[in-house]
Motif scaffolding. Sequence first.
Motif, mmCIF file in Angstrom:
data_model
loop_
_atom_site.group_PDB
_atom_site.id
_atom_site.type_symbol
_atom_site.label_atom_id
_atom_site.label_comp_id
_atom_site.label_asym_id
_atom_site.label_seq_id
_atom_site.Cartn_x
_atom_site.Cartn_y
_atom_site.Cartn_z
ATOM 1 N N TYR A 216 44.091 30.489 25.401
ATOM 2 C CA TYR A 216 45.511 30.713 24.812
ATOM 3 C C TYR A 216 45.996 32.065 25.077
ATOM 4 O O TYR A 216 47.033 32.388 24.437
ATOM 5 C CB TYR A 216 45.535 29.943 23.554
ATOM 6 C CG TYR A 216 45.118 28.649 23.332
ATOM 7 C CD1 TYR A 216 45.896 27.737 23.958
ATOM 8 C CD2 TYR A 216 43.926 28.437 22.747
ATOM 9 C CE1 TYR A 216 45.389 26.155 24.019
ATOM 10 C CE2 TYR A 216 43.225 27.134 22.947
ATOM 11 C CZ TYR A 216 44.053 25.946 23.362
ATOM 12 O OH TYR A 216 43.636 24.925 23.237
ATOM 13 N N ILE A 217 45.082 32.880 25.285
ATOM 14 C CA ILE A 217 45.390 34.391 25.397
ATOM 15 C C ILE A 217 46.153 34.861 26.615
ATOM 16 O O ILE A 217 45.665 34.629 27.771
ATOM 17 C CB ILE A 217 43.983 35.045 25.143
ATOM 18 C CG1 ILE A 217 43.501 35.135 23.856
ATOM 19 C CG2 ILE A 217 44.393 36.732 25.464
ATOM 20 C CD1 ILE A 217 44.536 35.292 22.388
ATOM 21 N N TRP A 222 46.371 39.914 24.227
ATOM 22 C CA TRP A 222 45.271 40.414 24.956
ATOM 23 C C TRP A 222 44.932 41.539 23.982
ATOM 24 O O TRP A 222 43.677 41.662 23.737
ATOM 25 C CB TRP A 222 45.387 40.604 26.233
ATOM 26 C CG TRP A 222 44.323 41.378 26.877
ATOM 27 C CD1 TRP A 222 44.385 42.781 27.682
ATOM 28 C CD2 TRP A 222 42.939 41.035 27.168
ATOM 29 N NE1 TRP A 222 43.269 43.038 28.236
ATOM 30 C CE2 TRP A 222 42.289 42.008 27.980
ATOM 31 C CE3 TRP A 222 42.296 39.686 26.667
ATOM 32 C CZ2 TRP A 222 41.042 41.940 28.432
ATOM 33 C CZ3 TRP A 222 40.916 39.636 27.343
ATOM 34 C CH2 TRP A 222 40.323 40.893 28.013
ATOM 35 N N ARG A 223 45.826 42.514 23.985
ATOM 36 C CA ARG A 223 45.501 43.526 22.977
ATOM 37 C C ARG A 223 44.947 43.438 21.718
ATOM 38 O O ARG A 223 43.831 44.099 21.042
ATOM 39 C CB ARG A 223 46.685 44.455 22.907
ATOM 40 C CG ARG A 223 46.483 45.993 22.853
ATOM 41 C CD ARG A 223 45.647 46.623 24.042
ATOM 42 N NE ARG A 223 45.455 47.753 23.901
ATOM 43 C CZ ARG A 223 44.400 48.485 24.507
ATOM 44 N NH1 ARG A 223 43.694 47.865 25.463
ATOM 45 N NH2 ARG A 223 44.092 49.927 24.417
ATOM 46 N N ASP A 249 34.108 38.288 29.792
ATOM 47 C CA ASP A 249 33.867 36.568 29.901
ATOM 48 C C ASP A 249 35.185 36.112 29.294
ATOM 49 O O ASP A 249 35.633 35.056 29.954
ATOM 50 C CB ASP A 249 32.798 36.422 28.704
ATOM 51 C CG ASP A 249 31.555 36.738 29.293
ATOM 52 O OD1 ASP A 249 31.383 37.033 30.679
ATOM 53 O OD2 ASP A 249 30.639 36.773 28.408
ATOM 54 N N MET A 250 35.954 36.775 28.464
ATOM 55 C CA MET A 250 37.086 36.042 27.849
ATOM 56 C C MET A 250 38.205 35.857 28.976
ATOM 57 O O MET A 250 39.032 35.032 28.785
ATOM 58 C CB MET A 250 37.398 36.634 26.398
ATOM 59 C CG MET A 250 36.695 35.921 25.425
ATOM 60 S SD MET A 250 36.880 36.761 23.621
ATOM 61 C CE MET A 250 35.237 37.090 23.299
ATOM 62 N N ALA A 251 38.391 37.026 29.447
ATOM 63 C CA ALA A 251 39.380 37.151 30.486
ATOM 64 C C ALA A 251 39.419 35.930 31.369
ATOM 65 O O ALA A 251 40.326 35.545 31.752
ATOM 66 C CB ALA A 251 39.485 38.627 31.084
ATOM 67 N N GLN A 252 38.121 35.783 31.823
ATOM 68 C CA GLN A 252 37.922 34.804 32.926
ATOM 69 C C GLN A 252 38.145 33.235 32.550
ATOM 70 O O GLN A 252 38.442 32.334 33.265
ATOM 71 C CB GLN A 252 36.426 34.646 33.325
ATOM 72 C CG GLN A 252 36.130 35.528 34.177
ATOM 73 C CD GLN A 252 34.550 35.713 34.395
ATOM 74 O OE1 GLN A 252 33.752 34.658 34.240
ATOM 75 N NE2 GLN A 252 34.029 36.732 34.983
ATOM 76 N N PHE A 261 45.538 39.327 35.656
ATOM 77 C CA PHE A 261 45.733 40.577 34.932
ATOM 78 C C PHE A 261 44.617 40.837 33.809
ATOM 79 O O PHE A 261 44.261 42.004 33.840
ATOM 80 C CB PHE A 261 47.145 40.324 34.164
ATOM 81 C CG PHE A 261 47.379 41.403 33.261
ATOM 82 C CD1 PHE A 261 48.029 42.652 33.692
ATOM 83 C CD2 PHE A 261 47.367 41.447 31.935
ATOM 84 C CE1 PHE A 261 48.416 43.870 33.084
ATOM 85 C CE2 PHE A 261 47.880 42.561 30.961
ATOM 86 C CZ PHE A 261 48.159 43.504 31.572
ATOM 87 N N LEU A 262 44.257 40.010 32.994
ATOM 88 C CA LEU A 262 43.043 39.971 31.939
ATOM 89 C C LEU A 262 41.967 40.516 32.507
ATOM 90 O O LEU A 262 41.082 41.271 32.142
ATOM 91 C CB LEU A 262 43.031 38.949 31.002
ATOM 92 C CG LEU A 262 44.457 38.565 30.563
ATOM 93 C CD1 LEU A 262 44.057 37.385 29.434
ATOM 94 C CD2 LEU A 262 45.173 39.802 29.805
ATOM 95 N N GLU A 263 41.668 39.682 33.499
ATOM 96 C CA GLU A 263 40.328 40.094 34.462
ATOM 97 C C GLU A 263 40.191 41.576 35.010
ATOM 98 O O GLU A 263 39.246 42.331 34.555
ATOM 99 C CB GLU A 263 40.043 38.965 35.719
ATOM 100 C CG GLU A 263 39.635 37.667 34.816
ATOM 101 C CD GLU A 263 39.276 36.771 36.174
ATOM 102 O OE1 GLU A 263 39.560 36.992 37.352
ATOM 103 O OE2 GLU A 263 38.867 35.576 35.976
ATOM 104 N N LYS A 264 41.501 41.800 35.361
ATOM 105 C CA LYS A 264 41.354 43.201 35.977
ATOM 106 C C LYS A 264 41.540 44.253 34.834
ATOM 107 O O LYS A 264 40.826 45.316 34.866
ATOM 108 C CB LYS A 264 42.936 43.306 36.755
ATOM 109 C CG LYS A 264 42.767 43.036 38.116
ATOM 110 C CD LYS A 264 43.758 43.461 38.979
ATOM 111 C CE LYS A 264 43.648 42.685 40.387
ATOM 112 N NZ LYS A 264 44.936 42.005 40.739
#
Length: 298
Positions: A216-217, A222-223, A249-252, A261-264
């Motif tokens: 859900y993020i 994210w921040r 892990d969470m970004a994935q 975006f989050l993975e990067k």
Amino acid sequence: MLSAYVLGLLPSDVVDAAAVDALRVGAQSYVSTYDEYSVGSWALAPLWSDSTGDSTGASREHNEAARPIAAAAGLDGINHLVRAHFDTDKLRTVRLVRASHGALIIPHIDYLEHEYGFTRVHVPLVTDSAQARSVEDNICFHMRRGEVWFLNARKIHSGGVVGSSVRIHLVLDFDHAVRPVDTVTKSLSEAAPPLLIDRPSLPTDLVPSYQALAPYIDAAGWRDLVHLIARVHLRYHVPAGALYDWLEDMAQESAQPDRDFLEKDARRMRRYFLTTGPRATLTYGAFWDTVLADYANT
Ligand code: YCP
Ligand code: CO
């Protein structure tokens, strides 16, 4: 093994006078230069710099003896502590770092942007042995008031408070070639053995419960997740650097469309704080702007 160590203990009258000053330093002296590293109310106030009078507090290598800038005028207790006990010829900057309201500095390695870095010394002026802590790799410790600590900022480290206490440290950067023991000019009294803090083990459901939020993020949340997870190692027995593994892990596990975006960003953070450093890596804000510009162009 902790590679930070105590050089000795300053006289209590000298520390008392400096602590009164530290508490008098107002919000106007604290700068946003290293906000990228703040998790909550963590900030630094530049007090001594080179002859340019640089008041940004940005860490910069130079070869001049440090001297007080305008913000240090009238801080006689702090200025006396520095002049009476340290080698000011080899001193490059003096700054205060303050953490309050459960804040900390995010786990990082220093001097990545420098050719040589510094010999860094901390003197806690306002602190609380129950709430103020530092972590080097997987070792948690408390720097007592008035102790003079050499910090090995080339290890992954962090520091802050776990409760409502205020922690204010005086941080002195010396020329990198100076041995820690040579930063002091007067003999110090012997300090007690370092106060190590035994953090409880990580509750098994803690990280998974944060991880459960991941689908859900999106970029907007994210921040906040980063800041939640960044606090875990200060309370529980895990290495400071585990943060960056959890974030990846969470970004994935985030749902589209922001997963990429989050993975990067998780990878960017590891680079910014642990490997290539601030000079070679975009800040969070700049990274965000770049991605938005890319979206705009597609
Ligand atoms: C420095 N590093 O090396 C900075 C201070 C956090 C990151 C604040 O001066
Ligand atoms: Co540091």
